[in-house]
Design a protein around this motif. Structure first.
Motif, PDB file in Angstrom:
ATOM      1  N   UNK A   1       0.671  -1.360  -0.580  1.00  0.00           N
ATOM      2  CA  UNK A   1       0.119   0.044   0.102  1.00  0.00           C
ATOM      3  C   UNK A   1       0.854   1.146   0.030  1.00  0.00           C
ATOM      4  N   UNK A   2       2.013   1.128  -0.209  1.00  0.00           N
ATOM      5  CA  UNK A   2       3.180   2.490  -0.179  1.00  0.00           C
ATOM      6  C   UNK A   2       2.487   3.208  -1.148  1.00  0.00           C
TER       7      UNK A   2
ATOM      8  N   UNK B   1      -7.177   7.409   6.125  1.00  0.00           N
ATOM      9  CA  UNK B   1      -8.835   7.387   6.408  1.00  0.00           C
ATOM     10  C   UNK B   1      -8.710   5.964   5.982  1.00  0.00           C
ATOM     11  N   UNK B   2      -7.567   5.327   4.962  1.00  0.00           N
ATOM     12  CA  UNK B   2      -8.177   3.903   4.796  1.00  0.00           C
ATOM     13  C   UNK B   2      -7.414   3.052   5.793  1.00  0.00           C
ATOM     14  N   UNK B   3      -6.714   3.695   6.752  1.00  0.00           N
ATOM     15  CA  UNK B   3      -5.862   2.345   7.123  1.00  0.00           C
ATOM     16  C   UNK B   3      -6.494   1.684   8.523  1.00  0.00           C
ATOM     17  N   UNK B   4      -7.467   2.136   9.291  1.00  0.00           N
ATOM     18  CA  UNK B   4      -7.914   1.437   9.751  1.00  0.00           C
ATOM     19  C   UNK B   4      -8.690   0.308   9.303  1.00  0.00           C
ATOM     20  N   UNK B   5      -9.292   0.237   8.305  1.00  0.00           N
ATOM     21  CA  UNK B   5     -10.118  -0.562   7.689  1.00  0.00           C
ATOM     22  C   UNK B   5      -9.413  -1.941   7.232  1.00  0.00           C
ATOM     23  N   UNK B   6      -9.873  -2.276   9.062  1.00  0.00           N
ATOM     24  CA  UNK B   6      -8.888  -4.341   8.602  1.00  0.00           C
ATOM     25  C   UNK B   6     -10.017  -5.101   8.311  1.00  0.00           C
ATOM     26  N   UNK B   7     -10.756  -4.714   8.446  1.00  0.00           N
ATOM     27  CA  UNK B   7     -12.165  -5.221   7.590  1.00  0.00           C
ATOM     28  C   UNK B   7     -11.928  -5.361   6.442  1.00  0.00           C
ATOM     29  N   UNK B   8     -11.197  -4.661   5.795  1.00  0.00           N
ATOM     30  CA  UNK B   8     -11.447  -5.011   4.398  1.00  0.00           C
ATOM     31  C   UNK B   8      -9.650  -6.187   4.416  1.00  0.00           C
TER      32      UNK B   8
ATOM     33  N   UNK C   1      -6.769  13.239  10.543  1.00  0.00           N
ATOM     34  CA  UNK C   1      -8.533  12.464  11.138  1.00  0.00           C
ATOM     35  C   UNK C   1      -8.338  11.285  11.599  1.00  0.00           C
ATOM     36  N   UNK C   2      -9.633  11.836  12.450  1.00  0.00           N
ATOM     37  CA  UNK C   2     -10.096  11.564  14.040  1.00  0.00           C
ATOM     38  C   UNK C   2      -9.724  10.108  13.991  1.00  0.00           C
TER      39      UNK C   2
ATOM     40  N   UNK D   1     -14.645   7.077  12.027  1.00  0.00           N
ATOM     41  CA  UNK D   1     -14.323   5.087  11.483  1.00  0.00           C
ATOM     42  C   UNK D   1     -15.848   4.705  11.817  1.00  0.00           C
ATOM     43  N   UNK D   2     -16.348   3.695  11.615  1.00  0.00           N
ATOM     44  CA  UNK D   2     -17.056   2.998  11.219  1.00  0.00           C
ATOM     45  C   UNK D   2     -16.860   2.231  12.363  1.00  0.00           C
TER      46      UNK D   2
END
Length: 237
Positions: free
Chosen positions: A1-2, A8-15, A99-100, A104-105
């Motif tokens: 992902x570099x 905003x995308x980083x915490x989306x571990x579900x992906x 980013x707050x 995040x969802x």
């Protein structure tokens, strides 16, 4: 992902866990690979944010409030990424705002991403370490082998794993002395460190923690990972 990464995308571990499950689907059903894959002996290895994905596909669940609180208090390393500044899209630098994490969802961040086909996990400096729900860790039935890079005074707070290993019913813990977080990465080519500095890279990607070479550190890591998986999956790797 570099070249394609934003806070905003980083915490989306579900992906990430969804991608891992999709790989297992494809490999176990593919006409070519299916006969070569033992669906009862699937292990996962993850480093850093990949370690967080490996934690979650094994059954760990993280608390968004706990992770946000951690970053409120600890503004270094992984949390510094959320402070804003730059991100990357299609190999190009883009400006991003702070980013707050609380935006995040929450339901997706805290959902179970367990894939019961995974029978063992090796976690090297796993991300989100301060945020995992204790009850979810206690419920993980598979072997969870944790490895930290460095000593107690050099391991970043966000990946300290000895307490996680103590909570997981089948957890083990080891550390690689003389390493730092980036020692897991490939060996840098001659001039690599200089080139990174010239391009504005602030992380010590080519540095290690002491007198040991990265090749030597990798040899120890490979030995630990191999022995963990052979023991957990009961077969040579």
């Amino acid at each position: 992902t570099s070249g394609d990464s934003t806070p905003a995308d980083t915490p989306k571990l579900w992906e990430r866990t969804r991608d891992l499950s999709a790989v297992i689907d494809a490999m176990t059903t593919d006409p070519t690979w299916g006969n070569a894959v033992d669906g009862d002996r699937i292990g996962v290895l993850g480093f850093s944010l990949g370690g967080a994905a490996a934690m979650e596909i094994a059954g760990a669940r993280a608390s968004l409030d706990a992770y946000a609180h951690y970053c409120d208090e600890y503004k270094k390393c992984d949390c510094a990424w959320y402070a804003g500044g730059i991100g990357y899209r299609d190999d190009a630098v883009v400006h991003v705002d702070k980013l707050d994490l609380r935006t995040i969802d929450k339901a997706r961040f805290e959902q179970s991403n367990l894939d019961r086909r995974v029978k063992a996990a090796v976690l090297v400096d796993p991300g989100l370490a301060p945020a995992y729900d204790t009850a979810s860790l206690k419920a993980i039935a598979i072997p969870m082998d944790f490895i930290n890079l460095g000593g107690t005074d050099t391991i970043p707070l966000g990946v300290v794993a000895d307490k996680l290993a103590a909570i997981a019913p089948r957890g083990t813990y080891a550390s690689v002395k003389g390493a730092i977080h980036f020692s897991f990465l490939q060996e840098c080519k001659p001039g690599g460190a200089e080139l990174l500095r010239e391009t504005g890279e602030v992380d010590p990607i080519c540095a290690d923690g002491g007198s040991r070479s990265r090749a030597d550190l990798h040899a120890e890591l490979v030995g630990l990972i191999r022995s963990d998986l052979e023991r957990s999956l009961q077969g040579p790797m």
